[in-house]
Design a protein around this motif. Structure first.
Motif, PDB file in Angstrom:
ATOM      1  N   SER A 120       0.832  -1.210   0.000  1.00  0.00           N
ATOM      2  CA  SER A 120       0.000   0.000   0.000  1.00  0.00           C
ATOM      3  C   SER A 120       0.861   1.253   0.000  1.00  0.00           C
ATOM      4  CB  SER A 120      -0.927   0.003   1.222  1.00  0.00           C
ATOM      5  OG  SER A 120      -1.870  -1.035   1.148  1.00  0.00           O
ATOM      6  N   VAL A 121       1.936   1.233   0.806  1.00  0.00           N
ATOM      7  CA  VAL A 121       2.842   2.387   0.861  1.00  0.00           C
ATOM      8  C   VAL A 121       3.450   2.646  -0.516  1.00  0.00           C
ATOM      9  CG1 VAL A 121       5.022   3.226   1.797  1.00  0.00           C
ATOM     10  CG2 VAL A 121       3.382   2.088   3.303  1.00  0.00           C
ATOM     11  N   LYS A 122       3.870   1.584  -1.180  1.00  0.00           N
ATOM     12  CA  LYS A 122       4.499   1.731  -2.490  1.00  0.00           C
ATOM     13  C   LYS A 122       3.573   2.432  -3.480  1.00  0.00           C
ATOM     14  CE  LYS A 122       5.072  -2.015  -4.951  1.00  0.00           C
ATOM     15  NZ  LYS A 122       5.651  -3.270  -5.468  1.00  0.00           N
ATOM     16  N   ASN A 159       9.056   9.966  -5.912  1.00  0.00           N
ATOM     17  CA  ASN A 159       9.271   8.810  -6.782  1.00  0.00           C
ATOM     18  C   ASN A 159      10.423   7.946  -6.273  1.00  0.00           C
ATOM     19  OD1 ASN A 159       8.598   7.485  -9.446  1.00  0.00           O
ATOM     20  ND2 ASN A 159      10.767   7.886  -9.757  1.00  0.00           N
ATOM     21  N   ASN A 160      11.467   8.573  -5.778  1.00  0.00           N
ATOM     22  CA  ASN A 160      12.589   7.815  -5.207  1.00  0.00           C
ATOM     23  C   ASN A 160      12.165   7.040  -3.967  1.00  0.00           C
ATOM     24  OD1 ASN A 160      14.377   8.673  -7.174  1.00  0.00           O
ATOM     25  ND2 ASN A 160      15.112  10.434  -5.985  1.00  0.00           N
ATOM     26  N   ILE A 161      11.270   7.639  -3.184  1.00  0.00           N
ATOM     27  CA  ILE A 161      10.742   6.916  -2.016  1.00  0.00           C
ATOM     28  C   ILE A 161      10.022   5.659  -2.468  1.00  0.00           C
ATOM     29  CG2 ILE A 161       9.111   7.014  -0.094  1.00  0.00           C
ATOM     30  CD1 ILE A 161       9.688   9.996   0.127  1.00  0.00           C
ATOM     31  N   SER A 166       9.886  -0.309  -3.085  1.00  0.00           N
ATOM     32  CA  SER A 166       9.906  -1.520  -3.918  1.00  0.00           C
ATOM     33  C   SER A 166      11.100  -2.396  -3.574  1.00  0.00           C
ATOM     34  CB  SER A 166       9.946  -1.128  -5.400  1.00  0.00           C
ATOM     35  OG  SER A 166       8.800  -0.422  -5.777  1.00  0.00           O
ATOM     36  N   GLN A 167      12.246  -1.770  -3.357  1.00  0.00           N
ATOM     37  CA  GLN A 167      13.439  -2.527  -2.969  1.00  0.00           C
ATOM     38  C   GLN A 167      13.249  -3.188  -1.608  1.00  0.00           C
ATOM     39  OE1 GLN A 167      16.501   0.449  -3.151  1.00  0.00           O
ATOM     40  NE2 GLN A 167      16.617   0.437  -5.395  1.00  0.00           N
ATOM     41  N   VAL A 236      12.242   1.319   8.681  1.00  0.00           N
ATOM     42  CA  VAL A 236      11.787   0.006   8.216  1.00  0.00           C
ATOM     43  C   VAL A 236      12.932  -0.728   7.512  1.00  0.00           C
ATOM     44  CG1 VAL A 236      10.242  -1.182   6.597  1.00  0.00           C
ATOM     45  CG2 VAL A 236       9.369   0.685   8.004  1.00  0.00           C
ATOM     46  N   MET A 237      13.638  -0.034   6.637  1.00  0.00           N
ATOM     47  CA  MET A 237      14.744  -0.662   5.911  1.00  0.00           C
ATOM     48  C   MET A 237      15.835  -1.134   6.868  1.00  0.00           C
ATOM     49  SD  MET A 237      14.964   2.014   2.686  1.00  0.00           S
ATOM     50  CE  MET A 237      16.310   1.143   1.893  1.00  0.00           C
TER      51      MET A 237
END
Length: 395
Positions: A120-122, A159-161, A166-167, A236-237
């Motif tokens: 959803s975040v993506k 867009n970078n976020i 996605s990564q 999160v990452m």
């Protein structure tokens, strides 16, 4: 811009629908969750609740395929949303023969909602970026180079976020599904991330739908909300890397079958059923034989019951048609027999009257002259009645 907003809302509904369907599929396959009898009743409940959802989302996907976009003027998401709510209410409220809930209260597969939230975040990030991109592509003003460059920078940032999210999704699928504590801590942060990304998207929607000057100070608020999302994504990452690192450290001491790919429970998985079946098989093998005899017997019994039900359905339809046809023929035949009985009774009365008339004529002591015409008519009438009696008796 309205089209991009509408399509982002559709992606959120699609993610929710996919996630709930994965949950229902997991319930049907999860080891030791449902008995054989409960599994049959659960399948019946699903067969009534899910088809309307499938029809509603298929309609949206067909429009997307035919037209290339989902226009808010031709696509009604309220129908899909309400259909999903009704189906979930029906399935979650289903009870067995003893009146007990089929689905244990609050049961969810590990990592399901973590993957749902991150997906959803993506798409919230990509939806916000699409709104900004649409805005820049339609900008026809002059002397706005500096302001447009500022919006372009925000677009690049959002867009970078989305790319980083996605990564992160790719990194999550290598986590250990048996690490319940790790997923619980991850779910808390991902839940906050989803809420922040939702606020960023809804703010961009209200900003560009209000008709206000988008280059006002409110555009800075959008950048601030994007910064909040970026900050939470960093947490999160970091946690995902830590969990992956811990998993790699202890991987040698663990049975490889206990390290599961959580991709099976992602709403973006390409083949949900195959993924769920493989996951259930690996979970069974972590504590017992993957080909557990009880599971195989239960699966075989369900397969046979479904096969018999499908075969009997066609036979029952044919039998019902034959019964209806026979009932119609029987009703028609009953009416014919009733009419023939009435005619037979009338003929018997006529014959009895004719016989009495003949006897009266023969027992008279004084012969009377009977006209040849009357005698012939009487004989002819008797002959016709006898033939009619023979015909009726032969029928």
């Amino acid at each position: 811009i309205n089209t991009m907003i509408h399509q982002t809302k559709f992606t959120q509904l699609a993610i929710e629908t996919s996630s709930e369907c994965l949950r229902l599929l997991s319930i049907s396959q999860w080891p030791d969750l449902l008995s054989s009898h409960s599994s049959v009743e659960f399948s019946i409940a699903l067969s009534h609740a899910i088809p309307p959802v499938d029809s509603a989302i298929s309609e949206q996907l067909l429009k997307l395929k035919e037209e290339g976009v989902l226009s808010p003027h031709r696509s009604n998401l309220n129908i899909l949303q309400q259909t999903l709510r009704d189906a979930l209410s029906s399935v979650n409220g289903a009870v067995d023969g003893d009146g007990n809930p089929m689905i244990p209260s609050g049961w969810n597969p590990p990592s399901l909602y973590v993957l749902t939230y991150i997906s959803s975040v993506k798409f919230y990030c990509f939806g916000t970026a699409s709104i900004l991109a649409s805005l820049l592509s339609t900008e026809d003003g002059t002397n706005l180079e500096e302001k447009s460059a500022f919006v372009s920078n925000i677009f690049t940032h959002v867009n970078n976020i989305g790319v980083k999210v996605s990564q992160t999704c790719d990194e999550m699928i290598t986590l250990d599904i048996t690490d319940i504590e790790g997923f619980n801590s991850l779910q808390k942060i991902v839940s906050e991330l989803k809420h922040s990304s939702f606020e960023m998207f809804t703010f961009s929607e209200s900003l560009f739908s209000s008709g206000q000057d988008i280059y006002s100070s409110r555009i800075l608020e959008l950048k601030n909300k994007a910064d909040i999302v970026h900050s939470l994504l960093g947490k999160v990452m970091s946690l995902v890397r830590t969990l992956n690192s811990d998993g790699n450290i202890h991987q040698e001491s663990k049975d490889l079958s206990s390290l599961e790919l959580v991709e099976s429970l992602s709403p973006e998985t390409s083949d949900p059923w195959e993924s769920i079946v493989k996951l259930a098989r690996k979970l069974r093998s972590s504590e017992a034989d993957a080909d557990d005899i009880n599971y195989l017997i239960r699966g075989k019994a369900l397969e046979e019951q479904l096969s018999v039900a499908v075969e009997n359905d066609a036979k029952l339809s044919i039998s019902n048609s034959k019964v209806r046809s026979l009932e119609k023929n029987l009703a028609t035949r009953s009416k014919e027999i009733s009419m023939q009985n009435g005619r037979l009774l009338e003929l018997e009365n006529l014959l009895s009257q004719t016989s009495k008339s003949t006897e009266n004529i023969s027992v008279k002591s004084t012969p009377q002259k009977i006209s040849n015409v009357s005698d012939q008519e009487l004989k002819e009438e008797v002959r016709v009645l006898n033939e009619a009696m023979e015909v009726l008796q032969s029928q």
